[in-house]
Design a protein around this motif. Structure first.
Motif, PDB file in Angstrom:
ATOM      1  N   GLN A 266       2.999  -3.261  -4.506  1.00 30.87           N
ATOM      2  CA  GLN A 266       2.971  -1.968  -3.344  1.00 30.87           C
ATOM      3  C   GLN A 266       4.212  -2.076  -2.961  1.00 30.87           C
ATOM      4  OE1 GLN A 266       0.838  -4.288  -4.008  1.00 30.87           O
ATOM      5  NE2 GLN A 266      -0.093  -5.013  -2.032  1.00 30.87           N
ATOM      6  N   TYR A 267       5.167  -3.016  -2.757  1.00 26.98           N
ATOM      7  CA  TYR A 267       6.542  -2.975  -2.145  1.00 26.98           C
ATOM      8  C   TYR A 267       7.659  -2.728  -3.341  1.00 26.98           C
ATOM      9  CZ  TYR A 267       3.670  -5.761   0.974  1.00 26.98           C
ATOM     10  OH  TYR A 267       2.710  -6.093   1.787  1.00 26.98           O
ATOM     11  N   LEU A 268       7.123  -2.429  -4.505  1.00 22.74           N
ATOM     12  CA  LEU A 268       8.059  -2.027  -5.628  1.00 22.74           C
ATOM     13  C   LEU A 268       7.949  -0.544  -5.811  1.00 22.74           C
ATOM     14  CD1 LEU A 268       7.429  -5.291  -8.028  1.00 22.74           C
ATOM     15  CD2 LEU A 268       9.681  -4.832  -6.593  1.00 22.74           C
ATOM     16  N   PHE A 269       6.615  -0.149  -5.503  1.00 24.61           N
ATOM     17  CA  PHE A 269       6.189   1.245  -6.146  1.00 24.61           C
ATOM     18  C   PHE A 269       6.138   2.206  -5.183  1.00 24.61           C
ATOM     19  CE2 PHE A 269       5.016  -1.877  -9.620  1.00 24.61           C
ATOM     20  CZ  PHE A 269       6.175  -1.533 -10.372  1.00 24.61           C
ATOM     21  N   LEU A 270       5.634   1.627  -3.753  1.00 27.69           N
ATOM     22  CA  LEU A 270       5.324   2.636  -2.897  1.00 27.69           C
ATOM     23  C   LEU A 270       6.174   2.728  -1.590  1.00 27.69           C
ATOM     24  CD1 LEU A 270       1.553   1.477  -2.989  1.00 27.69           C
ATOM     25  CD2 LEU A 270       2.563   3.701  -4.013  1.00 27.69           C
ATOM     26  N   THR A 271       6.300   3.538  -0.849  1.00 29.10           N
ATOM     27  CA  THR A 271       6.998   3.439   0.575  1.00 29.10           C
ATOM     28  C   THR A 271       6.257   3.925   1.722  1.00 29.10           C
ATOM     29  OG1 THR A 271       7.954   5.752   0.398  1.00 29.10           O
ATOM     30  CG2 THR A 271       9.261   4.092  -0.745  1.00 29.10           C
ATOM     31  N   ARG A 272       6.734   3.727   2.889  1.00 30.10           N
ATOM     32  CA  ARG A 272       5.811   4.063   4.069  1.00 30.10           C
ATOM     33  C   ARG A 272       5.691   5.583   4.118  1.00 30.10           C
ATOM     34  NH1 ARG A 272       9.787   1.163   7.244  1.00 30.10           N
ATOM     35  NH2 ARG A 272      11.618   2.148   7.263  1.00 30.10           N
ATOM     36  N   GLU A 273       6.328   6.220   3.406  1.00 25.34           N
ATOM     37  CA  GLU A 273       6.146   7.726   3.287  1.00 25.34           C
ATOM     38  C   GLU A 273       4.795   8.037   2.834  1.00 25.34           C
ATOM     39  OE1 GLU A 273       9.541   9.851   1.778  1.00 25.34           O
ATOM     40  OE2 GLU A 273      10.719   8.797   3.007  1.00 25.34           O
ATOM     41  N   ASP A 274       4.404   7.143   1.783  1.00 20.71           N
ATOM     42  CA  ASP A 274       2.895   7.521   1.398  1.00 20.71           C
ATOM     43  C   ASP A 274       1.870   7.211   2.595  1.00 20.71           C
ATOM     44  OD1 ASP A 274       3.500   7.474  -1.626  1.00 20.71           O
ATOM     45  OD2 ASP A 274       4.425   5.534  -1.529  1.00 20.71           O
ATOM     46  N   MET A 275       2.290   6.689   3.742  1.00 21.40           N
ATOM     47  CA  MET A 275       1.190   6.685   4.616  1.00 21.40           C
ATOM     48  C   MET A 275       1.416   7.863   5.481  1.00 21.40           C
ATOM     49  SD  MET A 275       2.003   2.969   6.010  1.00 21.40           S
ATOM     50  CE  MET A 275       0.210   2.732   7.148  1.00 21.40           C
ATOM     51  N   ASP A 276       2.445   8.682   5.313  1.00 21.38           N
ATOM     52  CA  ASP A 276       2.398   9.885   6.169  1.00 21.38           C
ATOM     53  C   ASP A 276       1.573  11.107   5.671  1.00 21.38           C
ATOM     54  OD1 ASP A 276       3.120  11.482   8.068  1.00 21.38           O
ATOM     55  OD2 ASP A 276       5.369  11.717   7.547  1.00 21.38           O
ATOM     56  N   LYS A 277       0.262  10.918   5.785  1.00 16.68           N
ATOM     57  CA  LYS A 277      -0.818  11.634   5.314  1.00 16.68           C
ATOM     58  C   LYS A 277      -1.530  12.283   6.481  1.00 16.68           C
ATOM     59  CE  LYS A 277      -0.634  10.672   0.527  1.00 16.68           C
ATOM     60  NZ  LYS A 277       0.556   9.939   0.481  1.00 16.68           N
ATOM     61  N   PRO A 278      -2.273  13.344   6.142  1.00 19.23           N
ATOM     62  CA  PRO A 278      -3.280  14.038   7.265  1.00 19.23           C
ATOM     63  C   PRO A 278      -4.288  13.047   7.716  1.00 19.23           C
ATOM     64  CG  PRO A 278      -3.472  15.162   5.353  1.00 19.23           C
ATOM     65  CD  PRO A 278      -2.155  14.427   4.959  1.00 19.23           C
ATOM     66  N   GLY A 279      -4.824  13.159   9.055  1.00 20.84           N
ATOM     67  CA  GLY A 279      -5.909  12.466   9.363  1.00 20.84           C
ATOM     68  C   GLY A 279      -5.937  11.021   9.193  1.00 20.84           C
ATOM     69  N   MET A 280      -6.787  10.356   8.506  1.00 26.02           N
ATOM     70  CA  MET A 280      -7.007   9.125   8.484  1.00 26.02           C
ATOM     71  C   MET A 280      -6.455   8.377   6.865  1.00 26.02           C
ATOM     72  SD  MET A 280      -7.794   7.971  11.184  1.00 26.02           S
ATOM     73  CE  MET A 280      -8.584   6.149  11.151  1.00 26.02           C
ATOM     74  N   GLU A 281      -6.173   9.468   6.203  1.00 27.78           N
ATOM     75  CA  GLU A 281      -5.864   9.048   4.774  1.00 27.78           C
ATOM     76  C   GLU A 281      -4.719   8.171   4.496  1.00 27.78           C
ATOM     77  OE1 GLU A 281      -4.781  12.340   1.836  1.00 27.78           O
ATOM     78  OE2 GLU A 281      -5.973  13.772   3.283  1.00 27.78           O
ATOM     79  N   GLY A 282      -3.653   8.219   5.645  1.00 28.05           N
ATOM     80  CA  GLY A 282      -2.450   7.182   5.495  1.00 28.05           C
ATOM     81  C   GLY A 282      -3.303   5.701   5.310  1.00 28.05           C
ATOM     82  N   ALA A 283      -4.433   5.702   5.695  1.00 27.14           N
ATOM     83  CA  ALA A 283      -4.894   4.213   6.154  1.00 27.14           C
ATOM     84  C   ALA A 283      -5.193   3.767   4.890  1.00 27.14           C
ATOM     85  CB  ALA A 283      -6.536   4.441   6.903  1.00 27.14           C
ATOM     86  N   ALA A 284      -5.417   4.391   3.676  1.00 24.34           N
ATOM     87  CA  ALA A 284      -5.559   3.851   2.474  1.00 24.34           C
ATOM     88  C   ALA A 284      -4.159   3.032   1.899  1.00 24.34           C
ATOM     89  CB  ALA A 284      -5.664   5.093   1.412  1.00 24.34           C
TER      90      ALA A 284
END
Ligand code: URP
Ligand code: ZN
Ligand code: ZN
Length: 478
Positions: A266-284
């Motif tokens: 997750q630290y190699l392939f994702l960034t915190r921008e992936d959390m910037d989603k509507p509603g609670m989706e960022g919780a994933a």
């Protein structure tokens, strides 16, 4: 010599070399590496890589979360997902919660794991309540049962221990030949940031990332390394998510300390921008330490190439996006009471192979070291697991380097109901997973039953010739 099974014509890859050989398997073990071997049962591995199966050494399975609720995976679904992802062994956690004894904890996890796993397994013990009895009786007893690694937390109100307790556990681990692992984040910094965010009404999942600043990891890793040096005990920093944390691991090792490091996909392939989603989706995408940024990804890859990290583990912590998991504290719960973690036990190796070996960042032996052999060495499983050698368990994964796939919740075989890596295109996939010579997964189908997996009694931690460095103040005769 007769064999039960022969893997024919593949390119064998270990952590140190590659060679063309057939592998003869008898009674679940590798009995021969040679040419022109034959058996009534043969697997054609031409144009394939034949490697030690992955060892998933950081996974939360059938574990109670610190925020309430239970991981979505039990030992059956978690091990099945691992097997489809090319693993042959798993080491999840057995979590001691405060007020619980260690023996009681291990008995509980035995009842969850026995007869359930399709892969061989052990546990790392999480120690959150190091009482005198735990230190003097229960930890040594756990060690005698072959559980030779312990995880400590420097954050999470319900799990954290203080520095003196940390030193106590490190000392016991050192005395008995166990390896301490640490979740290193500064609890006070996280609390302070969290209080400020909440005071401004910033409760959405994406604020979780801001509440766990990179400096909180840097400070805690530095402190953890200093404590390990004071006791001259080995220490593995798990899920390192920052360049600064990685540099501390690298420098400590270069200076002779027995410090090891782990990072995660997750630290190699994702960034915190992936959390910037509507509603609670960022919780994933909420995990601790949190996702960072692209520059961090590049730096962590460099550290992988430089040898800072011994293992790349998934930190599989599967919670469904509903009231059984992430939303156990309500559909609009603030980030402070949403379970941390994301699934990834099945995606770890395809991602690492495709983005590591496929993109020229890793050699095949390096891939084997990071995915299997180093974990076997650190956690007392070598040479039974983690290598292709005569007498080793025939825990083998056959990779098709040309196979293409797209990671999706539907092909991960876990119970989380989503994949944070949804849509990632990968080249190179595990096509056959053998556990002690038995086909667990072949051509996309599961062949093993729950209960095939056995508990592994692990050996003492062995730093080999690396002896660490005693600090002068420990010598009271000075
Ligand atoms: O967020 C994560 N990774 N949760 C799992 C627990 C841990 O600290 O590894
Ligand atoms: Zn952790
Ligand atoms: Zn974890």
């Amino acid at each position: 010599m007769s064999f039960d099974l022969v893997i024919k014509g593949g390119t064998c890859v270990t952590a140190s070399e590659m060679f063309e050989a057939d592998i003869g398997i008898q009674d679940g073990q590798i009995a021969a590496l040679g040419t022109d071997l034959s058996a009534p049962d043969e697997i054609d591995a031409r144009d394939k890589f034949v490697m030690p199966g992955g060892i998933e050494a950081h996974a939360h399975i059938a574990q109670n979360s610190a925020t309430g609720g239970m991981t979505a995976d039990d030992y059956t679904s978690g091990s099945i997902s691992a097997a489809f992802g090319g693993n042959t062994c798993i080491i999840p956690f057995a979590a001691q919660h405060r007020g619980m004894g260690v023996t009681e904890t291990l008995d509980l996890y035995d009842s969850r794991a026995q007869g359930a796993s399709v892969l061989d397994y052990s546990y790392h013990l999480i120690v959150s309540d190091p009482t005198e009895k735990v230190l003097t009786e229960e930890l040594p007893a756990a060690f005698k049962r072959g559980i030779t690694s312990f995880k400590l937390f420097m954050t999470y109100d319900k799990m954290l221990i203080n520095d003196a307790q940390f030193l106590d556990v490190l000392s016991v681990a050192k005395e008995h030949g166990a390896l301490t692992m640490v979740h290193a984040e500064n609890a006070g910094m996280i609390k302070w940031m969290t209080d400020r965010l909440l005071a401004h009404g910033l409760t959405a999942p994406k604020y979780h990332a801001l509440s766990h600043p990179a400096l909180a990891e840097e400070e805690a890793i530095h402190r953890a390394i200093c404590m390990a040096k004071l006791v001259d005990a080995p220490l593995l920093i798990v899920h390192v998510s920052t360049p600064e944390g990685a540099a501390l691991v690298q420098n400590a090792r270069a200076a002779g300390a027995t410090i090891y490091g782990e990072t995660c996909p997750q630290y190699l392939f994702l960034t915190r921008e992936d959390m910037d989603k509507p509603g609670m989706e960022g919780a994933a995408f909420m995990c601790s330490p949190p996702l960072r940024d692209k520059a961090t990804q590049d730096s962590l890859w460099q550290h992988i190439q430089a040898g800072t990290f011994d293992v790349v583990s998934s930190d599989h912590s599967p919670y469904c996006m509903d009231e059984t998991g992430k939303l156990a504290n309500g559909p609009d719960a603030p980030f402070t009471v949403i379970a941390n973690g994301m699934p990834g036990i099945g995606a770890r190796l395809p991602l690492l192979f495709s983005e590591g070996v496929g993109k020229g960042r890793l050699t095949l032996p390096e891939f084997v070291a990071l995915s299997s052999t180093n974990a076997a060495r650190l956690y007392g499983l070598l040479p039974q697991k983690g290598t292709l050698a005569i007498g080793a368990d025939a825990d083998i994964v056959i990779w098709d380097p040309a196979a293409k796939g797209v990671i999706s919740a539907q092909n991960q075989h876990d119970n989380a109901g989503y994949s944070p890596f949804e849509g990632w295109e990968v080249t190179g996939l595990p096509i056959t997973t053998l556990s002690r010579g038995m086909r667990v997964v072949e051509q996309g189908a599961l062949h093993a039953k729950a209960g095939h997996g056995q508990f592994l009694v692990r050996a003492k931690f062995d730093a080999g010739s690396r002896k660490g460095t005693a600090v002068p103040e420990q010598n009271f005769d000075l």
